[in-house]
Design a protein around this motif. Sequence first.
Motif, PDB file in Angstrom:
ATOM      1  N   GLY A 183       0.771  -1.231   0.000  1.00  0.00           N
ATOM      2  CA  GLY A 183       0.000   0.000   0.000  1.00  0.00           C
ATOM      3  C   GLY A 183       0.805   1.286   0.000  1.00  0.00           C
ATOM      4  N   HIS A 184       2.128   1.192  -0.058  1.00  0.00           N
ATOM      5  CA  HIS A 184       2.991   2.384  -0.038  1.00  0.00           C
ATOM      6  C   HIS A 184       4.032   2.285  -1.146  1.00  0.00           C
ATOM      7  CE1 HIS A 184       1.336   3.603   3.817  1.00  0.00           C
ATOM      8  NE2 HIS A 184       1.481   2.344   4.210  1.00  0.00           N
ATOM      9  N   VAL A 185       4.428   3.437  -1.662  1.00  0.00           N
ATOM     10  CA  VAL A 185       5.464   3.455  -2.694  1.00  0.00           C
ATOM     11  C   VAL A 185       6.804   3.126  -2.043  1.00  0.00           C
ATOM     12  CG1 VAL A 185       6.715   4.884  -4.350  1.00  0.00           C
ATOM     13  CG2 VAL A 185       4.245   5.138  -4.118  1.00  0.00           C
ATOM     14  N   ASP A 186       7.451   2.102  -2.565  1.00  0.00           N
ATOM     15  CA  ASP A 186       8.792   1.715  -2.128  1.00  0.00           C
ATOM     16  C   ASP A 186       9.778   2.491  -2.998  1.00  0.00           C
ATOM     17  OD1 ASP A 186      11.334   0.383  -2.086  1.00  0.00           O
ATOM     18  OD2 ASP A 186      10.347  -1.379  -1.215  1.00  0.00           O
ATOM     19  N   GLU A 187      10.433   3.476  -2.415  1.00  0.00           N
ATOM     20  CA  GLU A 187      11.310   4.362  -3.186  1.00  0.00           C
ATOM     21  C   GLU A 187      12.503   3.625  -3.781  1.00  0.00           C
ATOM     22  OE1 GLU A 187      10.988   7.441  -4.343  1.00  0.00           O
ATOM     23  OE2 GLU A 187       8.999   7.517  -3.452  1.00  0.00           O
ATOM     24  N   ASP A 188      13.023   2.620  -3.086  1.00  0.00           N
ATOM     25  CA  ASP A 188      14.131   1.843  -3.650  1.00  0.00           C
ATOM     26  C   ASP A 188      13.685   1.107  -4.905  1.00  0.00           C
ATOM     27  OD1 ASP A 188      15.909   2.645  -1.676  1.00  0.00           O
ATOM     28  OD2 ASP A 188      15.440   0.929  -0.380  1.00  0.00           O
ATOM     29  N   LEU A 189      12.520   0.496  -4.843  1.00  0.00           N
ATOM     30  CA  LEU A 189      11.970  -0.202  -6.005  1.00  0.00           C
ATOM     31  C   LEU A 189      11.693   0.786  -7.127  1.00  0.00           C
ATOM     32  CD1 LEU A 189      10.882  -2.679  -7.429  1.00  0.00           C
ATOM     33  CD2 LEU A 189       8.727  -2.383  -6.164  1.00  0.00           C
ATOM     34  N   ARG A 190      11.178   1.945  -6.794  1.00  0.00           N
ATOM     35  CA  ARG A 190      10.900   2.976  -7.807  1.00  0.00           C
ATOM     36  C   ARG A 190      12.183   3.378  -8.525  1.00  0.00           C
ATOM     37  NH1 ARG A 190      10.733   8.559  -7.969  1.00  0.00           N
ATOM     38  NH2 ARG A 190       9.194   9.423  -9.389  1.00  0.00           N
ATOM     39  N   GLN A 191      13.272   3.551  -7.767  1.00  0.00           N
ATOM     40  CA  GLN A 191      14.550   3.919  -8.373  1.00  0.00           C
ATOM     41  C   GLN A 191      15.066   2.821  -9.297  1.00  0.00           C
ATOM     42  OE1 GLN A 191      16.314   6.798  -8.317  1.00  0.00           O
ATOM     43  NE2 GLN A 191      14.495   7.632  -7.330  1.00  0.00           N
ATOM     44  N   ILE A 192      14.913   1.569  -8.875  1.00  0.00           N
ATOM     45  CA  ILE A 192      15.335   0.445  -9.714  1.00  0.00           C
ATOM     46  C   ILE A 192      14.527   0.429 -11.010  1.00  0.00           C
ATOM     47  CG2 ILE A 192      15.327  -2.081  -9.896  1.00  0.00           C
ATOM     48  CD1 ILE A 192      16.003  -2.084  -6.847  1.00  0.00           C
ATOM     49  N   LEU A 193      13.230   0.636 -10.895  1.00  0.00           N
ATOM     50  CA  LEU A 193      12.384   0.657 -12.085  1.00  0.00           C
ATOM     51  C   LEU A 193      12.755   1.808 -13.015  1.00  0.00           C
ATOM     52  CD1 LEU A 193       8.924  -0.243 -10.539  1.00  0.00           C
ATOM     53  CD2 LEU A 193      10.350  -1.680 -12.006  1.00  0.00           C
ATOM     54  N   LEU A 194      13.110   2.946 -12.456  1.00  0.00           N
ATOM     55  CA  LEU A 194      13.527   4.083 -13.292  1.00  0.00           C
ATOM     56  C   LEU A 194      14.830   3.768 -14.024  1.00  0.00           C
ATOM     57  CD1 LEU A 194      12.703   7.107 -10.980  1.00  0.00           C
ATOM     58  CD2 LEU A 194      11.515   6.406 -13.061  1.00  0.00           C
ATOM     59  N   MET A 195      15.768   3.127 -13.346  1.00  0.00           N
ATOM     60  CA  MET A 195      17.022   2.744 -14.000  1.00  0.00           C
ATOM     61  C   MET A 195      16.761   1.737 -15.119  1.00  0.00           C
ATOM     62  SD  MET A 195      19.849   2.655 -10.918  1.00  0.00           S
ATOM     63  CE  MET A 195      19.027   1.380  -9.994  1.00  0.00           C
ATOM     64  N   GLU A 196      15.859   0.789 -14.874  1.00  0.00           N
ATOM     65  CA  GLU A 196      15.494  -0.178 -15.901  1.00  0.00           C
ATOM     66  C   GLU A 196      14.791   0.498 -17.072  1.00  0.00           C
ATOM     67  OE1 GLU A 196      16.283  -3.403 -16.203  1.00  0.00           O
ATOM     68  OE2 GLU A 196      17.485  -3.207 -14.383  1.00  0.00           O
ATOM     69  N   PHE A 197      13.984   1.492 -16.774  1.00  0.00           N
ATOM     70  CA  PHE A 197      13.293   2.257 -17.814  1.00  0.00           C
ATOM     71  C   PHE A 197      14.315   2.930 -18.737  1.00  0.00           C
ATOM     72  CE2 PHE A 197      11.505   6.338 -19.213  1.00  0.00           C
ATOM     73  CZ  PHE A 197      10.414   5.894 -19.933  1.00  0.00           C
ATOM     74  N   VAL A 198      15.310   3.564 -18.147  1.00  0.00           N
ATOM     75  CA  VAL A 198      16.346   4.234 -18.932  1.00  0.00           C
ATOM     76  C   VAL A 198      17.086   3.218 -19.801  1.00  0.00           C
ATOM     77  CG1 VAL A 198      18.536   5.492 -18.793  1.00  0.00           C
ATOM     78  CG2 VAL A 198      16.611   6.164 -17.337  1.00  0.00           C
ATOM     79  N   GLN A 199      17.456   2.086 -19.221  1.00  0.00           N
ATOM     80  CA  GLN A 199      18.158   1.050 -19.983  1.00  0.00           C
ATOM     81  C   GLN A 199      17.293   0.508 -21.120  1.00  0.00           C
ATOM     82  OE1 GLN A 199      21.373   0.172 -19.823  1.00  0.00           O
ATOM     83  NE2 GLN A 199      21.512   1.857 -18.345  1.00  0.00           N
ATOM     84  N   ALA A 200      16.006   0.314 -20.849  1.00  0.00           N
ATOM     85  CA  ALA A 200      15.099  -0.203 -21.875  1.00  0.00           C
ATOM     86  C   ALA A 200      14.985   0.768 -23.052  1.00  0.00           C
ATOM     87  CB  ALA A 200      13.730  -0.485 -21.272  1.00  0.00           C
ATOM     88  N   VAL A 201      14.921   2.044 -22.751  1.00  0.00           N
ATOM     89  CA  VAL A 201      14.842   3.044 -23.818  1.00  0.00           C
ATOM     90  C   VAL A 201      16.123   3.003 -24.650  1.00  0.00           C
ATOM     91  CG1 VAL A 201      14.816   5.530 -24.308  1.00  0.00           C
ATOM     92  CG2 VAL A 201      13.225   4.559 -22.636  1.00  0.00           C
ATOM     93  N   ARG A 202      17.254   2.938 -23.995  1.00  0.00           N
ATOM     94  CA  ARG A 202      18.537   2.924 -24.719  1.00  0.00           C
ATOM     95  C   ARG A 202      18.704   1.678 -25.579  1.00  0.00           C
ATOM     96  NH1 ARG A 202      22.144   5.208 -19.742  1.00  0.00           N
ATOM     97  NH2 ARG A 202      21.597   7.383 -20.062  1.00  0.00           N
ATOM     98  N   LYS A 203      18.174   0.538 -25.139  1.00  0.00           N
ATOM     99  CA  LYS A 203      18.328  -0.713 -25.856  1.00  0.00           C
ATOM    100  C   LYS A 203      17.229  -0.967 -26.886  1.00  0.00           C
ATOM    101  CE  LYS A 203      20.678  -3.126 -22.131  1.00  0.00           C
ATOM    102  NZ  LYS A 203      20.569  -4.239 -21.155  1.00  0.00           N
ATOM    103  N   PHE A 204      16.153  -0.190 -26.827  1.00  0.00           N
ATOM    104  CA  PHE A 204      15.007  -0.432 -27.694  1.00  0.00           C
ATOM    105  C   PHE A 204      15.402  -0.328 -29.160  1.00  0.00           C
ATOM    106  CE2 PHE A 204      10.969   0.501 -29.747  1.00  0.00           C
ATOM    107  CZ  PHE A 204      10.164  -0.462 -29.175  1.00  0.00           C
ATOM    108  N   ARG A 205      14.963  -1.309 -29.950  1.00  0.00           N
ATOM    109  CA  ARG A 205      15.261  -1.308 -31.387  1.00  0.00           C
ATOM    110  C   ARG A 205      14.025  -0.870 -32.151  1.00  0.00           C
ATOM    111  NH1 ARG A 205      18.010  -6.903 -32.766  1.00  0.00           N
ATOM    112  NH2 ARG A 205      19.811  -5.818 -33.583  1.00  0.00           N
ATOM    113  N   ILE A 206      14.225   0.097 -33.019  1.00  0.00           N
ATOM    114  CA  ILE A 206      13.112   0.604 -33.834  1.00  0.00           C
ATOM    115  C   ILE A 206      13.272   0.098 -35.246  1.00  0.00           C
ATOM    116  CG2 ILE A 206      12.014   2.668 -34.744  1.00  0.00           C
ATOM    117  CD1 ILE A 206      12.718   4.069 -32.187  1.00  0.00           C
TER     118      ILE A 206
END
Length: 61
Positions: A38-61
């Motif tokens: 029921g609460h935002v886990d800031e550590d998990l949020r940071q991990i997800l943001l780092m994964e988001f950045v990596q996913a964008v960089r690796k995405f093939r168009i």
Amino acid sequence: MIAFKELLLRAKRGEEKAFEELFAIFEPLVRKCSIVNGHVDEDLRQILLMEFVQAVRKFRI
């Protein structure tokens, strides 16, 4: 609003503004996926943001 594909291409090139715009689009999903007991886990949020950045960089168009 700039077309999503163009925004993604700009972010892949490293444009900070494009990353910010993409994050604004996906932030609700990142927040939702960061909720633990029921609460935002800031550590998990940071991990997800780092994964988001990596996913964008690796995405093939």
